[in-house]
Scaffold this motif. Structure first.
Motif, PDB file in Angstrom:
ATOM      1  N   ILE A 149       0.798  -1.108  -0.032  1.00 52.89           N
ATOM      2  CA  ILE A 149       0.060   0.076   0.089  1.00 52.89           C
ATOM      3  C   ILE A 149       0.812   1.269   0.173  1.00 52.89           C
ATOM      4  O   ILE A 149       0.481   2.193  -0.747  1.00 52.89           O
ATOM      5  CB  ILE A 149      -0.936  -0.003   1.067  1.00 52.89           C
ATOM      6  CG1 ILE A 149      -1.878  -1.114   0.981  1.00 52.89           C
ATOM      7  CG2 ILE A 149      -1.709   1.456   1.353  1.00 52.89           C
ATOM      8  CD1 ILE A 149      -2.938  -1.109   2.210  1.00 52.89           C
ATOM      9  N   VAL A 150       1.900   1.208   0.817  1.00 55.58           N
ATOM     10  CA  VAL A 150       2.835   2.463   0.927  1.00 55.58           C
ATOM     11  C   VAL A 150       3.467   2.721  -0.458  1.00 55.58           C
ATOM     12  O   VAL A 150       3.538   3.668  -1.047  1.00 55.58           O
ATOM     13  CB  VAL A 150       3.993   2.245   1.863  1.00 55.58           C
ATOM     14  CG1 VAL A 150       5.150   3.256   1.707  1.00 55.58           C
ATOM     15  CG2 VAL A 150       3.443   2.024   3.215  1.00 55.58           C
ATOM     16  N   ARG A 151       3.862   1.578  -1.128  1.00 50.74           N
ATOM     17  CA  ARG A 151       4.602   1.540  -2.643  1.00 50.74           C
ATOM     18  C   ARG A 151       3.895   2.165  -3.709  1.00 50.74           C
ATOM     19  O   ARG A 151       3.900   2.709  -4.645  1.00 50.74           O
ATOM     20  CB  ARG A 151       5.345   0.542  -2.788  1.00 50.74           C
ATOM     21  CG  ARG A 151       6.377   0.205  -1.924  1.00 50.74           C
ATOM     22  CD  ARG A 151       7.559  -0.777  -2.671  1.00 50.74           C
ATOM     23  NE  ARG A 151       6.643  -2.116  -2.879  1.00 50.74           N
ATOM     24  CZ  ARG A 151       6.391  -3.074  -2.007  1.00 50.74           C
ATOM     25  NH1 ARG A 151       7.236  -3.027  -1.024  1.00 50.74           N
ATOM     26  NH2 ARG A 151       5.784  -3.964  -2.446  1.00 50.74           N
ATOM     27  N   ALA A 152       2.384   1.749  -3.629  1.00 56.07           N
ATOM     28  CA  ALA A 152       1.300   1.730  -4.804  1.00 56.07           C
ATOM     29  C   ALA A 152       1.333   3.131  -5.163  1.00 56.07           C
ATOM     30  O   ALA A 152       1.017   3.964  -4.546  1.00 56.07           O
ATOM     31  CB  ALA A 152       0.099   0.962  -4.178  1.00 56.07           C
ATOM     32  N   LYS A 153       1.266   3.336  -6.480  1.00 49.36           N
ATOM     33  CA  LYS A 153       1.151   4.698  -7.150  1.00 49.36           C
ATOM     34  C   LYS A 153      -0.557   4.395  -7.861  1.00 49.36           C
ATOM     35  O   LYS A 153      -1.109   5.502  -8.074  1.00 49.36           O
ATOM     36  CB  LYS A 153       1.921   4.927  -8.407  1.00 49.36           C
ATOM     37  CG  LYS A 153       3.394   4.959  -7.812  1.00 49.36           C
ATOM     38  CD  LYS A 153       3.676   6.013  -6.792  1.00 49.36           C
ATOM     39  CE  LYS A 153       5.093   5.918  -6.493  1.00 49.36           C
ATOM     40  NZ  LYS A 153       5.335   7.088  -5.530  1.00 49.36           N
ATOM     41  N   GLY A 154      -1.042   3.307  -7.486  1.00 55.58           N
ATOM     42  CA  GLY A 154      -2.497   3.268  -8.366  1.00 55.58           C
ATOM     43  C   GLY A 154      -2.942   1.892  -7.752  1.00 55.58           C
ATOM     44  O   GLY A 154      -2.344   0.948  -7.443  1.00 55.58           O
ATOM     45  N   TYR A 155      -4.153   1.717  -8.467  1.00 56.08           N
ATOM     46  CA  TYR A 155      -4.907   0.313  -7.893  1.00 56.08           C
ATOM     47  C   TYR A 155      -3.981  -0.835  -8.604  1.00 56.08           C
ATOM     48  O   TYR A 155      -3.887  -2.020  -7.909  1.00 56.08           O
ATOM     49  CB  TYR A 155      -6.314   0.217  -8.483  1.00 56.08           C
ATOM     50  CG  TYR A 155      -7.094   1.150  -7.635  1.00 56.08           C
ATOM     51  CD1 TYR A 155      -7.672   0.752  -6.307  1.00 56.08           C
ATOM     52  CD2 TYR A 155      -7.598   2.491  -8.156  1.00 56.08           C
ATOM     53  CE1 TYR A 155      -8.633   1.575  -5.638  1.00 56.08           C
ATOM     54  CE2 TYR A 155      -8.536   3.033  -7.361  1.00 56.08           C
ATOM     55  CZ  TYR A 155      -9.061   2.765  -6.187  1.00 56.08           C
ATOM     56  OH  TYR A 155      -9.876   3.502  -5.415  1.00 56.08           O
ATOM     57  N   ASP A 156      -3.719  -0.856  -9.637  1.00 54.85           N
ATOM     58  CA  ASP A 156      -2.794  -1.943 -10.471  1.00 54.85           C
ATOM     59  C   ASP A 156      -1.586  -2.476  -9.541  1.00 54.85           C
ATOM     60  O   ASP A 156      -1.344  -3.572  -9.396  1.00 54.85           O
ATOM     61  CB  ASP A 156      -2.463  -1.598 -11.730  1.00 54.85           C
ATOM     62  CG  ASP A 156      -3.616  -1.438 -12.645  1.00 54.85           C
ATOM     63  OD1 ASP A 156      -4.795  -1.698 -12.261  1.00 54.85           O
ATOM     64  OD2 ASP A 156      -3.389  -0.712 -13.904  1.00 54.85           O
ATOM     65  N   ASP A 157      -1.134  -1.485  -8.952  1.00 51.15           N
ATOM     66  CA  ASP A 157       0.242  -1.936  -8.105  1.00 51.15           C
ATOM     67  C   ASP A 157      -0.163  -2.851  -6.699  1.00 51.15           C
ATOM     68  O   ASP A 157       0.562  -3.438  -6.235  1.00 51.15           O
ATOM     69  CB  ASP A 157       0.734  -0.602  -7.645  1.00 51.15           C
ATOM     70  CG  ASP A 157       1.466   0.019  -8.725  1.00 51.15           C
ATOM     71  OD1 ASP A 157       1.634  -0.267  -9.624  1.00 51.15           O
ATOM     72  OD2 ASP A 157       1.385   1.344  -8.604  1.00 51.15           O
ATOM     73  N   ILE A 158      -1.490  -2.784  -6.479  1.00 47.11           N
ATOM     74  CA  ILE A 158      -1.767  -3.384  -5.273  1.00 47.11           C
ATOM     75  C   ILE A 158      -2.623  -4.734  -5.570  1.00 47.11           C
ATOM     76  O   ILE A 158      -3.198  -5.468  -4.684  1.00 47.11           O
ATOM     77  CB  ILE A 158      -2.600  -2.630  -4.204  1.00 47.11           C
ATOM     78  CG1 ILE A 158      -2.736  -3.190  -2.698  1.00 47.11           C
ATOM     79  CG2 ILE A 158      -3.996  -2.475  -4.980  1.00 47.11           C
ATOM     80  CD1 ILE A 158      -1.505  -2.866  -2.161  1.00 47.11           C
TER      81      ILE A 158
END
Length: 427
Positions: free
Chosen positions: A332-341
């Motif tokens: 969650i910390v690293r995510a830049k958008g929904y796809d990253d999670i």
């Protein structure tokens, strides 16, 4: 985020096609009584949070304060796939809602101008059931132009806004106000009397003064006299307590002390939107956070909003440890958008989460009270008298009931919010 260009057909979505449309009676002062309410919270009161609060037992939900001028420069758009209604400004949506929450939704206006308040209300009245005037937020973003808590020292303007809203809105739209305590109880009662006489349906009292902050215990013992005063006016107005309630079970303590008709929850709901239930969820990283993120994507909630809210969630850990959930927190910390999670919350659809919320609301059977309603309580003995300082500001006595601590372990997410946490739940 991809969207279908056309609404789903009955063949492709039989559940939606067969679902009956429930009709709700217009909101009245009685609907503001005997319930737990979600407080208006900047950023934290996003659409997914409000929907989950309703699913888990909130009777009514307040949207975040929206400044009158901000909403006046928006364009209303409806997503054909989900039904989400967005009021878009130049760069982002200023306010979003969904028809399923309309019977329970109170829109909070930030205003210092009766005419602008009415114009703003007319912009969104088709999507809400009531309007609430913010007269309590002490933060600069609300008070800089005479709004929020600044109205407490300008009762003529405060009441003129409420009167203008009541006169301009149709009778099926309720008007309410949310205030803070004044340093003097006598002055507070004088202000309350004027506000009640504007024709409002409900009054929420945050049991702190303008200069008090969240770390200071709410002075809930002062509210009982206000409740009794309003009841003696004979207008049937609901008085809602706000300040230091931790959830369904704790609301009994608050109601016993104050005699309030209902209780509004802010900070505890920001940490766990399921706190309105007698059995709030635990181990939120497994039981709630993935569902929240899935619903956020399905509804088109901006990732920054979903991410911020997810970082605020905290609760008891019973079956898991923080170390076991390290991967989710870091993702969650690293995510830049929904796809990253995606790998942590799949499957992505979010439709199941939304369907469960709709089903929970429909189980109310056209009534605003949730299936498990608040139980009647008897008033606790009147606490020892409070003392005053030389400037006539109330100071709670040592015998006043203390707010309980929240035995929670947070997600541990190191995501600095644009505004302080206090600015979010302080209203």
């Amino acid at each position: 985020m991809s969207r279908r260009s056309q609404p789903p057909s009955p063949e492709s979505s039989p559940r939606v096609a067969k679902r009956p449309r429930l009709e709700y009676a217009p909101l009245t002062s009685e609907d503001y009584k005997d319930g737990l309410m979600l407080a208006p919270m900047v950023r934290s009161g996003a659409l997914p949070t409000r929907l989950f609060a309703l699913k888990h037992g909130a009777k009514l939900v307040w949207g975040p304060e929206t400044i009158d001028k901000a909403i006046l420069h928006t364009t209303r758009e409806v997503d054909p796939a989900t039904g989400v209604v967005s009021y878009h400004g130049k760069s982002k949506a200023i306010f979003t809602t969904h028809p399923i929450e309309k019977p329970f939704l109170i829109y909070q206006i930030g205003s210092a101008d009766p005419e602008l308040a009415v114009q703003a209300a007319k912009m969104v009245q088709q999507d809400v059931s009531g309007f609430d005037l913010n007269c309590g937020c002490p933060k600069p973003f609300s008070t800089h132009a005479g709004m929020g808590a600044a109205l407490l020292t300008n009762p003529d303007l405060l009441c003129s806004i409420l009167t203008a809203l009541r006169e301009a809105m149709p009778p099926e739209i309720t008007i309410s106000a949310k205030i803070r305590l004044l340093p003097s109880q006598e002055d507070t009662l004088k202000l309350v009397e004027r506000i009640v006489n504007t024709g409002i349906s409900a009054l929420t009292v945050h049991c702190r003064t303008r200069n008090m902050r969240m770390k200071e215990k709410a002075v809930i013992t002062r509210l009982r006299e206000i409740v009794e005063f309003v009841e003696k006016m004979g207008k049937g107005i609901a008085v809602i307590e706000n300040g230091d309630c931790l959830g369904y079970d704790d609301s009994k303590r608050v109601r016993e002390v104050t005699g309030a008709h209902s209780v509004m929850i802010a900070t505890a709901a920001e940490a766990n939107p399921t706190c309105f239930s007698p059995t709030p969820l635990k181990d939120l990283e497994l039981t709630f956070v993935p569902s929240y993120i899935r619903l956020g994507k399905y509804l088109g909630n901006h990732w920054s909003s979903t991410k911020f809210c997810a970082t605020q969630f905290q609760g008891r850990h019973e079956n898991t440890s923080r170390n076991e959930l390290k991967a989710l927190r870091e993702a969650i910390v690293r995510a830049k958008g929904y796809d990253d999670i995606e790998e942590h919350v799949a499957p992505w659809t979010g439709e199941q989460e939304f369907a469960e919320i709709v089903d929970a609301i429909e189980r109310r059977g056209g009534q605003r009270a949730p299936p498990i309603a608040l139980q009647p309580v008897a008033l606790a003995p009147v606490p020892a008298p409070e003392t005053t300082t030389k400037d006539n500001a109330y100071v709670p006595s040592d015998s006043a009931p203390a707010a309980q601590s929240v035995p929670a372990i947070g997600l541990g997410l190191d995501v600095p919010p644009p505004a302080s946490a206090e600015a979010i739940a302080v209203q």
